[in-house]
Design an enzyme around this catalytic site. Structure first.
Site, PDB file in Angstrom:
ATOM      1  N   HIS A 146      36.434  14.642 108.087  1.00 51.85           N
ATOM      2  CA  HIS A 146      35.913  14.086 109.341  1.00 51.85           C
ATOM      3  C   HIS A 146      35.266  12.749 109.004  1.00 51.85           C
ATOM      4  O   HIS A 146      34.310  12.686 108.245  1.00 51.85           O
ATOM      5  CB  HIS A 146      34.892  15.022 109.980  1.00 51.85           C
ATOM      6  N   CYS A 147      35.832  11.681 109.571  1.00 55.84           N
ATOM      7  CA  CYS A 147      35.349  10.333 109.252  1.00 55.84           C
ATOM      8  C   CYS A 147      34.260   9.923 110.240  1.00 55.84           C
ATOM      9  O   CYS A 147      34.553   9.776 111.442  1.00 55.84           O
ATOM     10  CB  CYS A 147      36.501   9.341 109.298  1.00 55.84           C
ATOM     11  N   PRO A 148      33.029   9.730 109.791  1.00 54.44           N
ATOM     12  CA  PRO A 148      31.954   9.340 110.711  1.00 54.44           C
ATOM     13  C   PRO A 148      32.125   7.925 111.263  1.00 54.44           C
ATOM     14  O   PRO A 148      31.589   7.607 112.321  1.00 54.44           O
ATOM     15  CB  PRO A 148      30.684   9.447 109.853  1.00 54.44           C
ATOM     16  N   THR A 168      34.565   8.376 113.936  1.00 55.16           N
ATOM     17  CA  THR A 168      34.052   9.493 114.761  1.00 55.16           C
ATOM     18  C   THR A 168      35.177  10.436 115.172  1.00 55.16           C
ATOM     19  O   THR A 168      35.245  10.880 116.318  1.00 55.16           O
ATOM     20  CB  THR A 168      33.304   8.979 116.009  1.00 55.16           C
ATOM     21  N   ASN A 169      36.061  10.737 114.245  1.00 55.37           N
ATOM     22  CA  ASN A 169      37.156  11.657 114.526  1.00 55.37           C
ATOM     23  C   ASN A 169      37.620  12.279 113.221  1.00 55.37           C
ATOM     24  O   ASN A 169      37.358  11.744 112.135  1.00 55.37           O
ATOM     25  CB  ASN A 169      38.326  10.910 115.194  1.00 55.37           C
TER      26      ASN A 169
END
Length: 344
Positions: A180-182, A185-186
């Site tokens: 999950h890539c902050p 945001t996905n």
């Protein structure tokens, strides 16, 4: 109320993060066009090719960012053909089974009613235990689910395909979950991983180009203090872009290695906790189909990929080569995966 606040907070966080990314991209592009860089000199001289190309490249970078951020990364859905809903088996009649989704919607009175009706029909077949004073519980000593433990996700209430993992931020299981890539945001999963790699590649190229353009805009000065004052904006931008370049280039290298070997970040970091890697050495990857097929699958395969077939064939090959430690271990792996390969 708490759920609404949580959704609002999540949406606000997404909006702020994406606004920051857009602001940084647009800000750097604007400064390099306004300062006395090569781009500015080309505009003044009537040569528009390089400035227009740079603006278009910035736009492509933003488009790729929002593609990765907004598209479905490969969520496991109830309507998927290879996905089964988790059900509590009450008796031999399928119509009497209760899905986990329905169970969660039940209030206490509905639980009691379902229990009493099932017990009245056939007490010996009742799989849900409880009483009138406490919340009903599930007798885990019986096979009360239609799916085995390794096949189901208790948070989604759905069957979890091989290589999928539940993301607590997105509230879904994601096929071929990477991370999950902050920043976007996905989740990064089977559907948007290729676009994430393209985004990283474009970002690395844009950052290198931008640093070069920024250097051409430095103004000379007789004293070093005056030089720093005159070029303070470009110096700050170069520091920011230098940090971003190191991070993005490292990510690009990591994900290039992942795509060439058909691996994911989650599988690399959590290998010791994943059931389908049990019994394999650190260097063994049952999903590696060779560089060419790995690259083709990564970039060109659009529909959900059946990784159980790839895994089963690799496991059978390893078994024939005697790479499993024992027959008991091989049978345990068969039980964990419960895969049937249909040769075509």
């Amino acid at each position: 109320m708490g759920l609404k606040l949580s959704h609002l907070s999540c949406d606000l966080s997404k909006f702020c993060t994406r606004s920051v990314h857009v602001g940084i991209t647009v800000g750097i592009t604007s400064v390099l066009l306004c300062k006395q860089t090569v781009l500015r000199k080309d505009l003044s001289s009537g040569y528009y090719f390089a400035p227009v190309l740079y603006i278009l490249a910035s736009c492509v970078s933003l488009v790729l960012y929002f593609v990765v951020a907004c598209m479905d990364p490969g969520f496991v859905k109830r309507e998927d053909s290879d996905v089964e809903e988790i059900k509590l088996i009450l008796d031999d009649d399928e119509e009497e089974d209760i899905s986990l989704y329905e169970v969660r919607k039940m209030n206490m009175e509905e639980w009691k009613e379902a229990m009493s009706e099932t017990s009245a029909k056939d007490p010996e077949k009742t799989k849900i235990l409880g009483d009138t004073a406490t919340k009903p519980r599930i007798d885990m000593s019986t096979k009360c689910f239609n799916l085995e433990p390794h096949q189901r996700c208790g948070l989604c209430g759905l069957q979890r395909p091989v290589r999928a993992r539940h993301c607590r931020e997105c509230k879904h299981c994601v096929r071929k979950f990477d991370h999950h890539c902050p920043w976007v945001t996905n989740c990064i999963g089977e559907r948007n991983h290729r676009w994430f790699w393209c985004f990283l590649a474009v970002e690395v190229a844009m950052l290198c180009w931008s640093i070069y353009l920024s250097v051409t805009g430095y103004q000379s000065a007789a004293e070093s203090s005056n030089w720093a004052t005159q070029n303070v904006i470009l110096i700050l931008i170069d520091l920011l872009m230098g940090i971003l370049l190191l991070v993005v280039f490292a990510l690009l290298c990591i994900h290039t290695y992942m795509l060439l070997n058909n691996h994911t970040t989650w599988e690399t970091m959590s290998r010791h906790r994943i059931s389908y890697f049990k019994g394999l050495s650190e260097s063994e990857n049952p999903f590696n189909m060779g560089v060419c097929r790995n690259v083709y699958t990564f970039f060109c395969h659009i529909k959900p990929f059946d990784w159980t077939v790839v895994y089963s064939k690799a496991r059978n090959k390893m078994k024939k080569m005697g790479e499993f430690e024992s027959d008991s271990e091989a049978s345990e792996r068969d039980e964990l995966c419960e895969i049937t390969v249909n040769e075509t």
